[in-house]
Scaffold this motif. Structure first.
Motif, PDB file in Angstrom:
ATOM      1  N   GLU A   1      17.343  95.265   6.313  1.00  0.00           N
ATOM      2  CA  GLU A   1      17.900  94.213   5.458  1.00  0.00           C
ATOM      3  C   GLU A   1      17.414  94.343   4.011  1.00  0.00           C
ATOM      4  O   GLU A   1      18.120  93.956   3.073  1.00  0.00           O
ATOM      5  N   VAL A   2      16.191  94.865   3.812  1.00  0.00           N
ATOM      6  CA  VAL A   2      15.708  95.103   2.450  1.00  0.00           C
ATOM      7  C   VAL A   2      16.650  96.062   1.723  1.00  0.00           C
ATOM      8  O   VAL A   2      17.036  95.839   0.565  1.00  0.00           O
ATOM      9  N   ALA A   3      17.033  97.133   2.415  1.00  0.00           N
ATOM     10  CA  ALA A   3      17.937  98.109   1.804  1.00  0.00           C
ATOM     11  C   ALA A   3      19.264  97.455   1.430  1.00  0.00           C
ATOM     12  O   ALA A   3      19.819  97.709   0.350  1.00  0.00           O
ATOM     13  N   LYS A   4      19.784  96.603   2.311  1.00  0.00           N
ATOM     14  CA  LYS A   4      21.045  95.923   2.010  1.00  0.00           C
ATOM     15  C   LYS A   4      20.885  94.948   0.841  1.00  0.00           C
ATOM     16  O   LYS A   4      21.781  94.807   0.003  1.00  0.00           O
ATOM     17  N   LEU A   5      19.735  94.270   0.800  1.00  0.00           N
ATOM     18  CA  LEU A   5      19.480  93.298  -0.270  1.00  0.00           C
ATOM     19  C   LEU A   5      19.458  93.988  -1.630  1.00  0.00           C
ATOM     20  O   LEU A   5      20.077  93.527  -2.594  1.00  0.00           O
ATOM     21  N   PHE A   6      18.749  95.103  -1.718  1.00  0.00           N
ATOM     22  CA  PHE A   6      18.698  95.830  -2.989  1.00  0.00           C
ATOM     23  C   PHE A   6      20.069  96.372  -3.366  1.00  0.00           C
ATOM     24  O   PHE A   6      20.446  96.393  -4.540  1.00  0.00           O
ATOM     25  N   SER A   7      20.808  96.824  -2.362  1.00  0.00           N
ATOM     26  CA  SER A   7      22.152  97.332  -2.635  1.00  0.00           C
ATOM     27  C   SER A   7      23.026  96.242  -3.244  1.00  0.00           C
ATOM     28  O   SER A   7      23.853  96.511  -4.124  1.00  0.00           O
ATOM     29  N   HIS A   8      22.819  94.999  -2.804  1.00  0.00           N
ATOM     30  CA  HIS A   8      23.583  93.878  -3.360  1.00  0.00           C
ATOM     31  C   HIS A   8      23.365  93.770  -4.869  1.00  0.00           C
ATOM     32  O   HIS A   8      24.279  93.409  -5.614  1.00  0.00           O
ATOM     33  N   PHE A   9      22.134  94.091  -5.318  1.00  0.00           N
ATOM     34  CA  PHE A   9      21.821  94.029  -6.745  1.00  0.00           C
ATOM     35  C   PHE A   9      21.947  95.404  -7.408  1.00  0.00           C
ATOM     36  O   PHE A   9      21.358  95.651  -8.467  1.00  0.00           O
TER      37      PHE A   9
ATOM     38  N   PHE B   1      13.934  87.101   7.972  1.00  0.00           N
ATOM     39  CA  PHE B   1      13.596  88.150   6.996  1.00  0.00           C
ATOM     40  C   PHE B   1      12.086  88.148   6.730  1.00  0.00           C
ATOM     41  O   PHE B   1      11.417  89.188   6.757  1.00  0.00           O
ATOM     42  N   ARG B   2      11.533  86.949   6.505  1.00  0.00           N
ATOM     43  CA  ARG B   2      10.093  86.820   6.254  1.00  0.00           C
ATOM     44  C   ARG B   2       9.274  87.272   7.467  1.00  0.00           C
ATOM     45  O   ARG B   2       8.207  87.879   7.316  1.00  0.00           O
ATOM     46  N   GLN B   3       9.787  86.978   8.666  1.00  0.00           N
ATOM     47  CA  GLN B   3       9.015  87.297   9.870  1.00  0.00           C
ATOM     48  C   GLN B   3       8.728  88.796   9.987  1.00  0.00           C
ATOM     49  O   GLN B   3       7.650  89.206  10.423  1.00  0.00           O
ATOM     50  N   GLY B   4       9.697  89.626   9.566  1.00  0.00           N
ATOM     51  CA  GLY B   4       9.473  91.069   9.617  1.00  0.00           C
ATOM     52  C   GLY B   4       8.325  91.502   8.717  1.00  0.00           C
ATOM     53  O   GLY B   4       7.529  92.380   9.072  1.00  0.00           O
ATOM     54  N   PHE B   5       8.250  90.894   7.520  1.00  0.00           N
ATOM     55  CA  PHE B   5       7.127  91.214   6.628  1.00  0.00           C
ATOM     56  C   PHE B   5       5.807  90.755   7.254  1.00  0.00           C
ATOM     57  O   PHE B   5       4.793  91.459   7.183  1.00  0.00           O
ATOM     58  N   ARG B   6       5.826  89.549   7.855  1.00  0.00           N
ATOM     59  CA  ARG B   6       4.590  89.047   8.475  1.00  0.00           C
ATOM     60  C   ARG B   6       4.156  89.950   9.637  1.00  0.00           C
ATOM     61  O   ARG B   6       2.958  90.192   9.839  1.00  0.00           O
TER      62      ARG B   6
END
Length: 392
Positions: free
Chosen positions: A285-293, A361-366
């Motif tokens: 999801e991080v990759a998709k989020l950055f792609s959005h921007f 999303f946060r849970q994956g970082f945790r």
């Protein structure tokens, strides 16, 4: 492409493919006659253009009134002769006087508009220039330096060279290079005034006064051609929406025979044990989020292709994994905490993601932090380092 050269270092260039007329360097004629050839080239470009002609002054260090009025007269005359053409003057905050000088043309003639390049074309700029990003940069360099200090000599680093660190951020990499490899000269450039202020403090704290920190736009630098033995640009191509333009500039300022060194990531390959599934989901999801921007944090393995397309040869690519086993696991956890704060706390919110998505999303970082700090856990962050030689 046609080029009109005056007394160095001024250059006027027309790219018919993009309908862009670019000015670069210093233009200070004593009379219009001295720039007659460039004026003629400019008129020809206008005659050839259809629709919109872009006038790029991002790399124009100086222009006196004689030149400004001569070129402005050509544009104003064209507006009155042709209702079918518009002019967009593209400036940069790095050369703020250009915005002030050209802005009034739009008030005289509605067919002329002025755009500030770096406030529009860098979709992710507001995130990386926020001071909240500084903890990420500081901790990341602390972790990556353990690897890069070993591999940099394979990519052209050696004592006595002249080097530039483009997109230097908070300047800690330049300081570490200065202490470890002792180059003869280091120019460190960034577009964030806050980061540069921090960088100067870092250097001062280390007792280093000979790093030349400079404010600049990495895609249109005011640095001259062919002057650096090594140009480094770390973790930055992936946050530009047009990395090919940035590589073109790195190529330009590199000496023939010199090298350009870049590092980039592939965020979806971040991993951890235990709780691998949750971690994997979040980094996809991080990759998709950055792609959005319009940022590509999957660029790492693409480095070889980008360098080849930019014209480099003797391309060297290697990868390394930053892990929780590289010293204190808390350092790794600190990086992930900073990522969570920016990615889930700011970027996902700005994208408009619902609360239930952000919580997962946060849970994956945790879980990644849990893996890093677990006595039997493993957490990894892969990075690709690559360099190419500018042909002789």
């Amino acid at each position: 492409m046609s080029t009109a050269m005056l007394a160095a270092p001024f250059q006027a260039e027309f790219d018919a493919n993009s309908q862009e007329f670019s000015f670069a360097g210093v233009i200070r004629p004593r009379s219009v006659d001295e720039i007659a050839h460039s004026i003629s080239t400019f008129r020809n470009a206008i005659e050839e253009a259809r629709g919109v002609l872009y006038i790029n002054v991002k790399r124009l260090a100086q222009m006196n009134n004689t030149a400004f009025h001569a070129f402005s007269r050509v544009v104003l005359d064209a507006c009155r002769a042709r209702s079918d053409i518009r002019f967009v003057v593209v400036t940069s905050s790095v050369v703020g006087w250009t915005e002030r000088m050209f802005r009034h043309l739009g008030k005289i003639e509605p067919q002329i508009t002025v755009e500030v390049y770096d406030s529009k074309f860098y979709p992710g700029q507001s995130f990386v220039e926020d001071t909240s990003f500084i903890p990420i940069l500081r901790t990341q360099t602390k972790m990556t330096w353990r690897h890069e200090r070993k591999i940099l000599p394979r990519h052209g680093m050696r004592p006595g060279i002249v080097m530039a660190d483009i997109c230097c951020g908070i300047g800690d990499f330049a300081v570490l290079v200065r202490k470890e490899f002792q180059p003869a000269r280091i120019v460190a450039l960034d577009h964030s005034k806050a980061s540069l202020a921090y960088a100067r403090d870092v250097a001062k704290n280390f007792g280093i006064s000979d790093i030349e920190y400079s404010y600049g736009d990495a895609s249109e630098m005011l640095l001259e051609d062919n002057q650096f033995d090594l140009v480094t640009c770390r973790h930055s191509l992936q946050i530009f929406n047009q990395p090919d333009l940035l590589l073109k500039e790195l190529y330009r300022i590199c000496k023939p025979g010199g090298r350009v060194y870049i590092t980039n990531e592939k965020n979806s390959h971040c991993l951890g044990e235990p709780r691998a599934q949750s971690i994997q989901w979040t980094y996809n999801e991080v990759a998709k989020l950055f792609s959005h921007f319009e940022m590509d944090v999957e660029l790492g393995p693409k480095s070889r292709r980008y360098l080849a397309d930019a014209g480099f040869d003797d391309i060297r690519v290697e990868s390394f994994m930053v892990t929780n086993l590289d010293g204190d696991p808390q350092d790794f956890a600190d990086i992930i905490t900073a990522w969570e704060n920016v990615y889930a706390g700011e970027m996902a919110v700005k994208r408009g993601d619902p609360p239930e998505f952000i919580e997962r999303f946060r849970q994956g970082f945790r879980d990644h932090i849990f893996a890093a700090l677990h006595p039997k856990g493993y957490a990894g962050w892969p990075i690709w380092a690559a360099s190419g030689r500018k042909p002789l």
